[in-house]
Design a protein around this motif. Structure first.
Motif, short mmCIF file in Angstrom:
data_model
loop_
_atom_site.label_atom_id
_atom_site.label_comp_id
_atom_site.label_asym_id
_atom_site.label_seq_id
_atom_site.Cartn_x
_atom_site.Cartn_y
_atom_site.Cartn_z
N GLY A 131 13.02 -16.62 40.62
CA GLY A 131 13.70 -17.03 39.40
C GLY A 131 13.84 -15.98 38.34
O GLY A 131 14.69 -16.09 37.47
N SER A 132 13.02 -14.93 38.38
CA SER A 132 13.11 -13.83 37.42
C SER A 132 12.26 -12.68 37.93
O SER A 132 11.44 -12.85 38.83
CB SER A 132 12.62 -14.27 36.03
OG SER A 132 11.23 -14.54 36.06
N VAL A 133 12.47 -11.50 37.34
CA VAL A 133 11.69 -10.35 37.78
C VAL A 133 10.22 -10.54 37.44
O VAL A 133 9.33 -10.08 38.18
CB VAL A 133 12.25 -9.06 37.13
CG1 VAL A 133 12.05 -9.07 35.62
CG2 VAL A 133 11.62 -7.81 37.73
N GLN A 134 9.94 -11.24 36.35
CA GLN A 134 8.54 -11.51 35.98
C GLN A 134 7.88 -12.43 37.00
O GLN A 134 6.73 -12.20 37.42
CB GLN A 134 8.47 -12.14 34.58
CG GLN A 134 8.79 -11.20 33.45
CD GLN A 134 10.29 -11.06 33.21
OE1 GLN A 134 11.08 -11.76 33.85
NE2 GLN A 134 10.67 -10.18 32.30
N ALA A 135 8.62 -13.47 37.42
CA ALA A 135 8.07 -14.40 38.42
C ALA A 135 7.90 -13.72 39.78
O ALA A 135 6.94 -13.99 40.50
CB ALA A 135 8.98 -15.62 38.55
N ASP A 136 8.83 -12.81 40.12
CA ASP A 136 8.70 -12.06 41.37
C ASP A 136 7.44 -11.22 41.36
O ASP A 136 6.71 -11.13 42.36
CB ASP A 136 9.92 -11.15 41.57
CG ASP A 136 11.19 -11.94 41.85
OD1 ASP A 136 11.08 -13.09 42.30
OD2 ASP A 136 12.28 -11.40 41.60
N ILE A 144 19.05 -18.11 31.20
CA ILE A 144 17.96 -17.73 30.31
C ILE A 144 16.61 -18.07 30.95
O ILE A 144 16.28 -19.24 31.11
CB ILE A 144 18.08 -18.44 28.95
CG1 ILE A 144 19.45 -18.19 28.33
CG2 ILE A 144 16.98 -17.98 28.00
CD1 ILE A 144 19.68 -18.94 27.03
N THR A 145 15.87 -17.05 31.34
CA THR A 145 14.53 -17.25 31.89
C THR A 145 13.54 -17.44 30.73
O THR A 145 13.85 -17.11 29.58
CB THR A 145 14.12 -16.04 32.73
OG1 THR A 145 14.06 -14.89 31.86
CG2 THR A 145 15.13 -15.78 33.84
N ASP A 150 13.69 -8.84 41.06
CA ASP A 150 15.13 -8.86 40.82
C ASP A 150 15.41 -9.40 39.42
O ASP A 150 15.04 -10.53 39.10
CB ASP A 150 15.82 -9.74 41.87
CG ASP A 150 17.33 -9.55 41.88
OD1 ASP A 150 17.85 -8.89 40.96
OD2 ASP A 150 17.99 -10.06 42.81
N CYS A 151 16.06 -8.59 38.58
CA CYS A 151 16.43 -9.04 37.24
C CYS A 151 17.57 -10.04 37.26
O CYS A 151 17.82 -10.71 36.26
CB CYS A 151 16.82 -7.84 36.38
SG CYS A 151 15.46 -6.70 36.04
N ASN A 152 18.26 -10.11 38.38
CA ASN A 152 19.34 -11.08 38.52
C ASN A 152 18.73 -12.44 38.86
O ASN A 152 18.27 -12.67 39.97
CB ASN A 152 20.30 -10.64 39.63
CG ASN A 152 21.47 -11.59 39.81
OD1 ASN A 152 21.67 -12.50 39.01
ND2 ASN A 152 22.24 -11.37 40.86
N VAL A 153 18.71 -13.34 37.89
CA VAL A 153 18.01 -14.61 38.08
C VAL A 153 18.63 -15.46 39.17
O VAL A 153 17.99 -16.34 39.75
CB VAL A 153 17.97 -15.42 36.76
CG1 VAL A 153 17.19 -14.67 35.71
CG2 VAL A 153 19.38 -15.74 36.27
N VAL A 154 19.90 -15.20 39.49
CA VAL A 154 20.58 -15.98 40.53
C VAL A 154 19.99 -15.71 41.90
O VAL A 154 19.75 -16.62 42.69
CB VAL A 154 22.10 -15.68 40.53
CG1 VAL A 154 22.79 -16.40 41.67
CG2 VAL A 154 22.71 -16.09 39.21
N LYS A 155 19.73 -14.43 42.18
CA LYS A 155 19.24 -14.06 43.50
C LYS A 155 17.75 -13.73 43.53
O LYS A 155 17.21 -13.44 44.59
CB LYS A 155 20.04 -12.86 44.03
CG LYS A 155 21.49 -13.19 44.34
CD LYS A 155 22.18 -12.04 45.04
CE LYS A 155 23.60 -12.41 45.43
NZ LYS A 155 24.28 -11.30 46.15
N SER A 156 17.12 -13.75 42.39
CA SER A 156 15.69 -13.50 42.36
C SER A 156 14.95 -14.54 43.20
O SER A 156 15.23 -15.73 43.11
CB SER A 156 15.18 -13.56 40.91
OG SER A 156 13.78 -13.53 40.87
N ARG A 157 14.01 -14.08 44.00
CA ARG A 157 13.31 -14.98 44.93
C ARG A 157 12.54 -16.07 44.19
O ARG A 157 12.43 -17.19 44.67
CB ARG A 157 12.35 -14.16 45.81
CG ARG A 157 11.67 -14.97 46.90
CD ARG A 157 10.83 -14.07 47.77
NE ARG A 157 11.65 -13.19 48.56
CZ ARG A 157 12.16 -13.50 49.75
NH1 ARG A 157 11.94 -14.69 50.26
NH2 ARG A 157 12.89 -12.64 50.42
#
Length: 761
Positions: A238-243, A385-386, A229-236
């Protein structure tokens, strides 16, 4: 055994003899005995069979026990070793397919390939555009390879351009009877989707569909579908990279397990109702493990409090069913077995109740600054900002402030420090470009415009869901970082000393760096702070927040970007996140018309996209009645995978002039006032700014500061209009002048054989 049968015969004979009447001779006795045996032969046969069966069963059982005790362990180890030796070749390689628009999925594919190779397993990265699934995908079913699909979701839930054909073929094949439901039986695969949950209704649609279509064709899912998820608010995470990192670790573990020929560990949730051989006998240990798993799941849910659609939940829950038993027996056109629906509904109810519980326990309070609602869990919100975004923006020259703001030195600031001319705002409104600070209190935007010069590195969103820094901190650090950037020009050849000293004192603030400044909840406080330090404010908004425009305090000049004049072209060019983007757009123009201070329409012309909508533009102008209309040719910022824009879409200055002349002919009370040829930009002004045949488009900044101060001191009772702080426009800035908008006090500098700096407001 024979003696036992003889005993039965003898007993039956005696019973028969006791029934005979009177004494008999030996011959008669023998005849009677034989006759009795004959009459009771059925009972004799049954008894004999029963005894023989019991004897044989006991003998077999004793023999089996003896064999297992002496031979069993050796035989078991031999079979186990043989099984392992046969199954080491279960994974011959990994094929990684990617569907990418901005390059993120492609980068993930290369990263995963390198990780797989470190395990000693061959890996191959394939662009979906270069792969023909009709001819080659079925071959993967027998090649012992494992297929990974990294797919991004693009506009309106559609596949990226390089994945369009692959997804179209897969969708058609999944419902085409000529292929059959077992067409991809034997194909082992895993899917990771990339999306943005801000796009409601389209989040990770492509990843979900690819997973579903492969499953419908009897592909075997080796693990649960991953979602970034690119949306850091709802990303499991914190960011698409971390997902992706979290999913990648699970995938590599699963890959090693398959390479060793081991089956997936038992989940102790058998559907057959039988006893589980892998379950530990110690109930306490099993219970402990289950409790630990539940705790981990709860932590994950709390870390990502996002609602999951029923379709996605069904797909997730069926991830591992394919591994046990033939799939063609399981399918009946649905994704999940009926026996699993109970568990799925239970988990969905638990998640919903937890979400409601969190919402009910959340207290809301009112901010004293400008009436913005905040929640008490403000500190638990994530930063906009991630780490990856911070790195990307820093490389682009941004000086980041806190968790959601930034400042950058405009190329026109550098140019005017050297006496090489100012920006079009200097020509149109009298801004001193070397004293202008370009910043934003919100890097997030509600659009993903095709001509965005930041190449979509900034985050997107439709509402403020991140941690929030105070306005005082943002302004203080913005000025300090801007001054530090100016100081880098100390002693640089060509820099004028007097302009260098003036540049250290910020006089203007262009809130147009990137993103949507008006999204920042404390934007009114930020603007008041600017004015309190005698800094003028030029705020640009993308016409998606009408209520925020209405509640905005007076600014020096308020811009609205009008990038297209029809619903379809606006959707194509701006790619807005809001579903109701067109009503919001029109309402924003109406809200702009209600403001009393200077208002501007900002038109960006993209050749072959929006330059032929003349009548529609005139209708939009009549709707908002702006004071000024800036018409600018689009700036080509280089090739970007996120946009199909090329140099062919950039209009020549003569073409922009022709467009403006045609547009003005359709607009009563508007005329062409100024021109800045170097920026490929013209200014259309309302005739109320033409006094006695002379244009007054420039701004009296000192007068504005007096008016806004009086407005604040009166609590908003004392208002003022755009005509109250005008200044006369110099002749060199007017349309038709031979200077074409270039200040004659400066020296025109022509770049040759150098990369053009396209940054600027």
């Amino acid at each position: 055994m024979l003696s036992l049968i003889f005993f039965i015969f003898l007993f039956a004979g005696r019973v028969s003899a006791s029934d005979a009447e009177g004494p008999q001779d030996e011959h008669r006795h023998t005849d009677s005995y034989v006759t009795s045996l004959w009459h009771n032969r059925l009972y004799l046969y049954s008894a004999a069979a029963l005894v023989f069966g019991v004897w044989f069963s006991l003998k077999v059982a004793l023999k089996k026990t003896s064999f297992s005790k002496h031979v069993g362990p050796c035989l078991y180890e031999a079979v186990k070793r043989n099984h392992r030796s046969d199954s080491v070749e279960d994974v011959s390689g990994v094929k990684i397919f990617y569907g990418s628009q901005t390059g993120t999925a492609k980068g993930f594919a290369k990263e995963l390939s390198e990780e797989v190779k470190t395990l000693g397993i061959p890996a191959e990265v394939t662009n979906m555009k270069d792969y023909d699934p009709d001819d080659r995908l079925a071959d993967e079913c027998t090649s012992k390879s494992l297929c990974v699909f990294l797919v991004a979701t693009y506009t309106d839930g559609q596949p990226t351009e390089n994945a369009e054909w692959f997804c179209k073929w897969l969708e058609e094949a999944s419902t085409d009877f000529r292929y059959g439901k077992t067409f991809l039986k034997g194909l082992r695969y895993a899917v990771f989707g990339l999306g943005n949950s801000v796009y409601e209704g389209h989040y990770n649609t492509v990843g979900t569909n690819v997973d579903k279509w492969l499953w419908m064709l009897s592909g075997m899912r080796i693990m649960t579908r991953g979602e970034g998820d690119c949306n850091v608010v709802k990303s499991r995470h914190g960011s698409v990279q971390a997902d992706f990192q979290a999913w990648k670790e699970k995938f590599l573990d699963r890959l090693q397990t398959l390479a060793k020929g081991e089956k997936k560990s038992c989940s102790r949730d058998c559907k057959t109702g039988g006893s589980c051989k892998n379950q530990k006998e110690d109930g306490d240990v099993v219970k402990e493990q289950e409790e630990e798993e539940e705790e981990e799941e709860e932590k994950e849910e709390e870390a990502a409090p996002q609602e999951v659609s029923s379709e996605e939940e069904l797909m997730e829950s069926s991830s591992d069913e394919d591994e046990s038993g033939p799939q063609d027996e399981k399918r009946s056109g649905s994704v999940v077995d009926m026996e699993d629906l109970g568990n799925i509904m239970t988990s969905m109810k638990k998640a919903k109740s937890k979400e409601e519980g969190r919402g009910a326990g959340q207290m809301v309070k009112l901010s004293k600054l400008n009436g913005v609602k905040k929640t008490e869990d403000e500190e638990e919100r994530r930063e906009m900002i991630t780490p990856a975004l911070r790195e990307a923006l820093t490389k682009q020259g941004y000086k980041l402030i806190g968790s959601h703001s930034g400042v950058k030195l405009c190329r026109w600031t550098k140019s005017m420090l050297r006496g090489r001319g100012g920006c079009y705002k200097h020509t149109f409104y009298g801004i001193e470009s070397h004293r202008c600070m370009e910043t934003t209190p919100s890097l997030a935007c509600a659009n993903k415009c095709v001509f965005c010069w930041r190449h979509h590195t900034n985050p997107v969103g439709t509402e403020w869901r991140w941690k929030m820094d105070p306005a005082e901190k943002i302004l203080q650090e913005a000025v300090e970082k801007h001054q530090s950037l100016i100081r880098q020009f100390r002693g640089v050849p060509g820099v004028k000393p007097e302009r260098y000293e003036e540049g250290l004192a910020v006089k203007h603030c262009a809130l147009s760096l990137v993103g949507e400044p008006i999204m920042y909840p404390e934007i009114n406080t930020f603007i008041r702070l600017l004015h309190s330090q005698h800094i003028s404010s030029f705020l640009v908004t993308n016409a998606q927040f009408p209520e925020e425009i209405r509640s905005l305090v007076p600014v020096t000049q308020l811009y609205v970007s009008v990038d297209a004049s029809t619903r379809d072209s606006l959707k194509k060019i701006d790619r807005p996140l809001f579903k109701d983007f067109w009503p919001r757009f029109l309402d924003s123009l109406k809200a702009l018309g209600e403001k009393r201070q200077r208002t501007v329409y900002r038109l960006t012309l993209v050749k072959a996209w929006n330059v032929e909508e003349m009548l529609s533009y005139s209708e939009l102008i009549s709707l908002g009645q702006p004071d000024f209309i800036e018409v600018k040719g689009v700036t080509y910022c280089g090739e970007s995978s996120a946009s199909t824009l090329t140099m062919a879409n950039v209009p020549w200055h003569q073409e922009v002039v022709a467009f403006v002349q045609q547009l003005v002919d359709m607009l009563p009370h508007y005329e062409i006032a100024c021109e800045h040829e170097h920026s490929n930009c013209l200014l259309i002004a309302h005739t109320k700014f033409k006094v006695a045949g002379e244009w007054w488009t420039w701004i009296d900044y000192e007068r504005f500061q007096e008016l806004v101060r009086a407005h604040e001191e009166s609590g908003g009772q004392r208002s003022f209009s755009a005509l109250d702080y005008t200044a006369k426009t110099p002749g060199w800035a007017l349309f038709g002048a031979h200077e074409q908008g270039f200040d004659p006090t400066d020296t025109r500098f022509q770049r040759r054989n150098k990369t053009k700096d396209i940054s600027g407001c």
